[in-house]
Structure formats: structure tokens, C-alpha cells
Design an enzyme around this catalytic site. Structure first.
Site, mmCIF file in Angstrom:
data_model
loop_
_atom_site.group_PDB
_atom_site.id
_atom_site.type_symbol
_atom_site.label_atom_id
_atom_site.label_comp_id
_atom_site.label_asym_id
_atom_site.label_seq_id
_atom_site.Cartn_x
_atom_site.Cartn_y
_atom_site.Cartn_z
ATOM 1 C CG LEU A 16 10.013 63.130 26.954
ATOM 2 C CD1 LEU A 16 9.328 63.932 25.868
ATOM 3 C CD2 LEU A 16 9.622 61.663 26.839
ATOM 4 N N GLY A 17 14.636 63.254 28.064
ATOM 5 C CA GLY A 17 16.037 63.231 27.640
ATOM 6 C C GLY A 17 16.356 64.330 26.633
ATOM 7 C CE LYS A 224 -2.278 59.256 12.758
ATOM 8 N NZ LYS A 224 -2.790 58.092 13.466
ATOM 9 C CB CYS A 382 33.390 65.846 48.224
ATOM 10 S SG CYS A 382 33.282 67.566 48.771
ATOM 11 C CG HIS A 508 32.912 66.869 43.628
ATOM 12 N ND1 HIS A 508 31.907 66.021 44.040
ATOM 13 C CD2 HIS A 508 32.984 67.840 44.553
ATOM 14 C CE1 HIS A 508 31.392 66.469 45.179
ATOM 15 N NE2 HIS A 508 32.026 67.571 45.506
ATOM 16 C CD GLU A 510 32.197 63.599 41.344
ATOM 17 O OE1 GLU A 510 33.419 63.418 41.584
ATOM 18 O OE2 GLU A 510 31.396 64.044 42.191
HETATM 19 N N1 GLN Z 1 29.494 68.488 53.378
HETATM 20 C C1 GLN Z 1 30.882 68.547 53.062
HETATM 21 C C2 GLN Z 1 31.387 69.975 52.988
HETATM 22 O O1 GLN Z 1 30.625 70.889 52.848
HETATM 23 C C3 GLN Z 1 31.190 67.813 51.767
HETATM 24 C C4 GLN Z 1 30.516 68.367 50.560
HETATM 25 C C5 GLN Z 1 30.458 67.416 49.402
HETATM 26 O O2 GLN Z 1 30.590 66.201 49.579
HETATM 27 N N2 GLN Z 1 30.220 67.949 48.205
HETATM 28 O O3 GLN Z 1 32.562 70.219 53.069
#
Ligand code: GLN
Length: 536
Positions: A16-17, A224, A382, A508, A510
Site C-alpha cells: 500500500l505504500g 462513517k 557495479c 552504486h 544511485e
Molecule cells: N556480482 C558483482 C560482484 O559481486 C557485482 C555486484 C553488483 O552489481 N552489485 O562484484
């Protein structure tokens, strides 16, 4: 002010968020000047979601301190700009592990160890852990799962006890679903009534109800529900489907959710939350007319949540660049030399997704070769970065068998190899290189230009790395290692400087992109994609 505890539970159905509602409330309280944190308690037995595959649990989010966490923590950070940590995500597994460890140490002094009080006490201790630091005015605790689940019972019992102990310093928000029956042309409140009853049977009276709905719920119907559920009429708010999750804080504020919550906890609301920068973002979002088309090459394209943080980081960056994000998922398992042209030719930029294992990997190489030869802005994250390195080794350095030892343990050209520290690791859970690490960038790199500095910190989740034995060879052939961790010499960023925009990051970025501070590398990538799109 004493730390106040807000509990968010959910009923009727899952998905539901609750995370978005918790994050939206936190966003509003923060905009009122309060110090807020959000934590998620998940009723499953796994110690953390790190060992779960994306089909089970969507993306695995990573905190700065290296905890593999529920993806809701990503929402918390994106909405509040407040970093989370290991303490913000607790599972049944963690609770039991800690109780069992105490039992083995003899801490229970001969007592029988039971769910009540020992498990519930451990849950309560964890709920209050962040509050006790004195760093927060409000601690919002989201209880995962749905009321009525067997697994949730100890958590809800702990909420009941805490409500009793904390009085006005605590509050419970219950999120339910009001379905619309097409055939009857009616919204139905019965599931909500039943779900609140279930909560009441467990001794919890919700103070606020948030009703998820696809259609406007008339005021009479809300009254209600209020009546049936012992909730004040103004404390029944609706959360209607909206085009972007980032509208939700405003939608909640328009129904006074933040004020209602404060008043119920005996805090007098002063003035209005300062949402100026948030509204500026929404303005951009709603006024963007042109599109930027990005292809995401990965193997979980049918799963909405598998690349959650990447989607959101792209969305934020596109919005700041006054573009609507047109994100096309490209299934790496289905990509081959015959269809690559068709699938890729209309893209302004391409992301090669993170991942594990062999499945779909060859499609990533096909995509990369095509993007490199057509000079499309390309961003490898990655595993995506590792694929950039392998593709370059195969097609430019001429090592046809180049690979990562993750995919081919016996390859003669292991351009990506297991990290030294990983060689002695046998357990799978929580043993990767996790969390934020320092990275030094070369001043004349694309990445340094994007960040506007040469020393950055980004989050990692991997076992394999660029094999430094090949570094000179790559550099000579044109692939530059522009970012490294100075302590370990691990390569964190590679680039092809003769391309428009060709950046691979072992980390990463992101995970580190929020509405108010979009990640600089995503911004730079989107700008390059827009420029390329216009040039095309
Ligand atoms: N499988 C790769 C590693 O373990 C990359 C991992 C990933 O993309 N988070 O290094």
C-alpha cells in the site's frame, strides 16, 4: 522535547505504500524544523534482505555503514535527506539472534525465554535505540507486513506496550485500502473496518487512518469510517493514486496530516513546513514537456522494484534537467546481435545495471559493444562497470575469453577478479564489500567534473573488482582508471575519454540520490544524454 514515537501499520493488503506515507510524514516534520528518523521493522526471519533475490524483495538498499537494507530505507533517505544506518532496519531474525545470544551467555539467569516478554522486550529496546541517542525529536517506526499476519504479532504486541508506556509521546497511524468495485460502482469501506477491528483486538487503537484509494473518498464515507473505527473525523485522510510518489507529502499536508499528528502528540504546530525546494522540484516535474529516453539493460526488467534506486535517481536528475524520464527496460537475456540495433537506436543514454551471476550477462556485452561503437552516453553501475571492462578486454584488447571469475572461474584473462579479502569468505550473508568508501578521482576526469571535486564517498556492494594486473594495458588502449580507493588501490571508476560520456562505477551512486540533492553523476549522465538526443 522528549523523543516522540510514531508507529505506522498496514492492513487489508500489502504494497500500500507504508514506506511512502512514513517518508512523506517525515519529510513534512523535517520541513517544520524537527529532527526525524524512520526505521523499518520487518517480520521475516532473514537477518537482513542481503541474501534475498530481487524476485522476493525487490532491490537491496545499502546504508553508509554497510547494512544491506529494505528498499523502503531508500525512500526514507530520498524524502528526508537524512542518512539511515543499520539501526534503521531490524528483522525478526536480528531480534531472535540477539535474544538467543543473550540466552547462551546466561543473561537470563535461569529464566524460561519466551516471546513475551523476552522477544517483545528486545523489539522495544530496538524501537527506542535511535530515540535514545538524543539526536531525534521524532522516530517513525514502520511495521512491515499486514495486520493479521502471524509473523507480525510480536511487533504489534510491542507497539501496544509502547503506546501504553509512552502515552502522548506516541501515536499509531494505520494504513488501509478502500477498493472500488467496478460492477457495483462503489467504494467499499468494510475491509478497512475489519482491519481496524483486528488491530483493536490486539489492543491497539489507531489515532490516524490513511486510506489508500484509486478514487476520491467522499467526506460522508470518511466520517462513517471514523465513526466505525473510533478515530476523529479529521484524522481520516485519503491517499489517492497520484502521478508521482513525490506529490504525496504535499497531498498529506493539504489534508493536515502533519498538524494532526503534532496535535495528537501534544505539540502545538507553529507556522507551516518550509517546502519551498520540494515545491520547486514538483514545479519542474509538472512543467517538463520534452523527454529524455534512457535504456536500462538488466535481467529483472519485469520487476518494478528491482532497480528502484536507479529509477529514482534517473527520475530526479531528469526532472532537474527539465525533462520527463522515458525509461525503457531492455531485457539483457533477450538482447542479441540481430535485435540490438532496433532496441537501442532510439535511446539517448544507456545504463548497464548491477547484478550477480551469469544469467543475461552476454546481452550486456552486446549492448555495450553497440553503445561504444555508436558513441551513446553509457553508464555502467557495479556489475555494469565490470561488464564495461570485460567488453573492452574482449573487443579492444583482443582477449576473446576475458571475463570475471564470477562468471568463469578458470578464464585465462580474469580482468575482473575476486577481491583479496573475499577469498577466505564462506558465509553469504553480510560479507560483501559493503557501505561507503572513499574514492579519489583524477582531476581531469568526467567523474571529477560531475562531482565538482576529487574526493568523494559512495556506497558499495560487491565481491569482485577490477584486476590491477591489467591496469597499464587498459590505460594504454584508452580505458582510464580515473577513480580509486587510495588505501586499497581498488579501481572504483573507469572511463573512455574519447567517448561522449562513458563512465563505469564499481560503487552504486544511485543509493546516494535524493529529491533535494540528486546525485551529481546521474545529473551529468542525463545532461550528456539530453545533449546527445538533441544532436541526433
Ligand atoms: N556480482 C558483482 C560482484 O559481486 C557485482 C555486484 C553488483 O552489481 N552489485 O562484484
Amino acid at each position: 522535547m522528549e523523543t516522540k514515537y510514531i508507529f505506522v501499520t498496514g492492513g487489508v493488503v500489502s504494497s500500500l505504500g507504508k514506506g511512502i506515507i512514513s517518508a512523506s510524514l517525515a519529510c513534512l516534520l523535517k520541513a517544520r524544523g524537527y529532527r526525524v528518523t524512520i526505521q523499518k521493522f520487518d517480520p521475516y526471519i532473514n537477518i537482513d534482505p542481503g541474501t534475498l533475490n530481487p524476485y522476493e524483495h525487490g532491490e537491496c538498499y545499502v546504508t553508509n555503514d554497510g547494512h544491506e537494507a529494505d528498499l523502503d530505507l531508500g525512500h526514507y533517505e530520498r524524502f528526508t535527506n537524512v542518512p539511515t544506518s543499520r539501526a534503521n532496519n531490524v528483522t525478526t531474525g536480528r531480534i531472535y539472534q540477539s535474544v538467543i545470544d543473550k540466552e547462551r551467555r546466561g543473561d537470563y539467569l535461569g529464566k524460561t525465554v519466551q516471546i513475551i516478554p523476552h522477544i517483545t522486550d528486545e523489539i522495544k529496546r530496538n524501537v527506542k535505540l535511535l530515540g535514545k541517542t538524543g539526536d531525534y525529536d521524532f522516530v517513525i517506526t514502520e511495521i512491515g507486513g499486514t495486520v493479521g499476519d502471524i509473523e507480525s504479532l510480536p511487533f504489534l504486541e510491542s507497539v501496544r506496550q509502547l503506546r501504553w508506556e509512552l502515552g502522548f509521546d506516541s501515536l499509531c497511524i494505520h494504513l488501509t485500502y478502500v477498493p472500488y468495485l467496478k460492477a457495483a460502482k462503489e467504494l467499499k469501506t468494510k475491509p478497512t473496518q475489519h482491519s481496524v477491528k483486528q488491530l483493536q483486538q490486539l489492543g491497539i487503537q489507531p489515532d490516524v487512518l490513511v486510506l489508500r484509494t484509486e478514487r476520491d473518498i467522499p467526506a460522508t464515507m470518511r466520517r462513517k469510517i471514523a465513526q466505525f473505527c473510533n478515530v476523529a473525523p479529521d484524522a481520516v485522510v485519503q491517499s489517492i493514486d497520484c502521478p508521482s510518489i513525490y506529490e504525496v507529502p504535499i497531498m498529506m499536508h493539504n489534508q493536515h496530516l502533519d498538524e494532526i499528528v503534532l496535535k495528537k502528540m501534544a505539540v502545538t504546530p507553529e507556522g507551516e513546513p518550509d517546502m519551498t525546494r520540494w515545491l520547486h522540484f514538483l514545479d519542474k516535474l509538472n512543467s517538463a514537456e520534452k523527454e529524455v529516453t534512457i535504456g536500462l539493460v538488466g535481467k529483472y526488467v519485469e520487476l518494478q522494484d528491482a532497480y528502484k534506486s536507479i529509477n529514482e535517481a534517473l527520475f530526479q536528475a531528469a526532472t532537474y534537467c527539465d525533462r520527463r524520464l522515458n525509461l525503457k527496460y531492455i531485457h539483457s537475456e533477450k538482447l542479441n546481435d540481430t535485435n540490438v540495433d532496433d532496441l537501442m537506436k532510439n535511446l539517448d543514454g544507456v545504463i548497464i545495471a548491477p547484478g550477480f551471476g551469469q544469467r543475461g550477462i552476454e546481452g550486456k556485452f552486446t549492448a555495450l559493444k553497440w553503445c561504444r561503437e555508436h558513441d551513446v552516453p553509457t553508464f555502467g553501475i557495479c556489475l555494469g562497470m565490470q561488464c564495461m571492462v570485460i567488453e573492452f578486454a574482449r573487443n579492444v584488447l583482443g582477449y576473446a575469453d576475458a571475463n570475471s571469475t564470477e562468471m568463469d572461474p578458470t578464464t585465462a584473462h580474469n580482468v575482473i577478479d575476486l577481491m583479496e579479502e573475499q577469498k577466505s569468505v564462506s558465509n553469504m550473508g553480510g560479507t560483501m564489500r559493503l557501505g561507503a568508501y572513499d574514492c579519489t578521482l583524477l582531476p581531469d576526469s568526467q567523474a571529477a567534473e560531475a562531482y565538482g571535486k576529487t574526493h568523494i564517498k559512495e556506497r558499495h556492494r560487491h565481491r569482485f573488482e577490477f584486476n590491477n594486473d591489467y591496469r597499464d594495458e587498459f590505460e594504454k588502449a584508452g580505458m582510464r582508471c580515473v577513480g580509486q580507493n587510495d588505501a586499497t588501490h581498488l579501481v572504483e571508476v573507469v572511463e573512455l575519454p574519447d567517448k561522449r560520456w562513458w563512465v563505469g562505477t564499481q560503487y552504486h551512486p544511485e543509493y546516494n540520490s535524493t529529491v533535494l540533492t540528486p546525485n551529481p553523476l546521474f545529473m551529468s549522465f542525463i545532461k550528456a544524454a539530453i545533449a546527445y538526443g538533441e544532436e541526433k
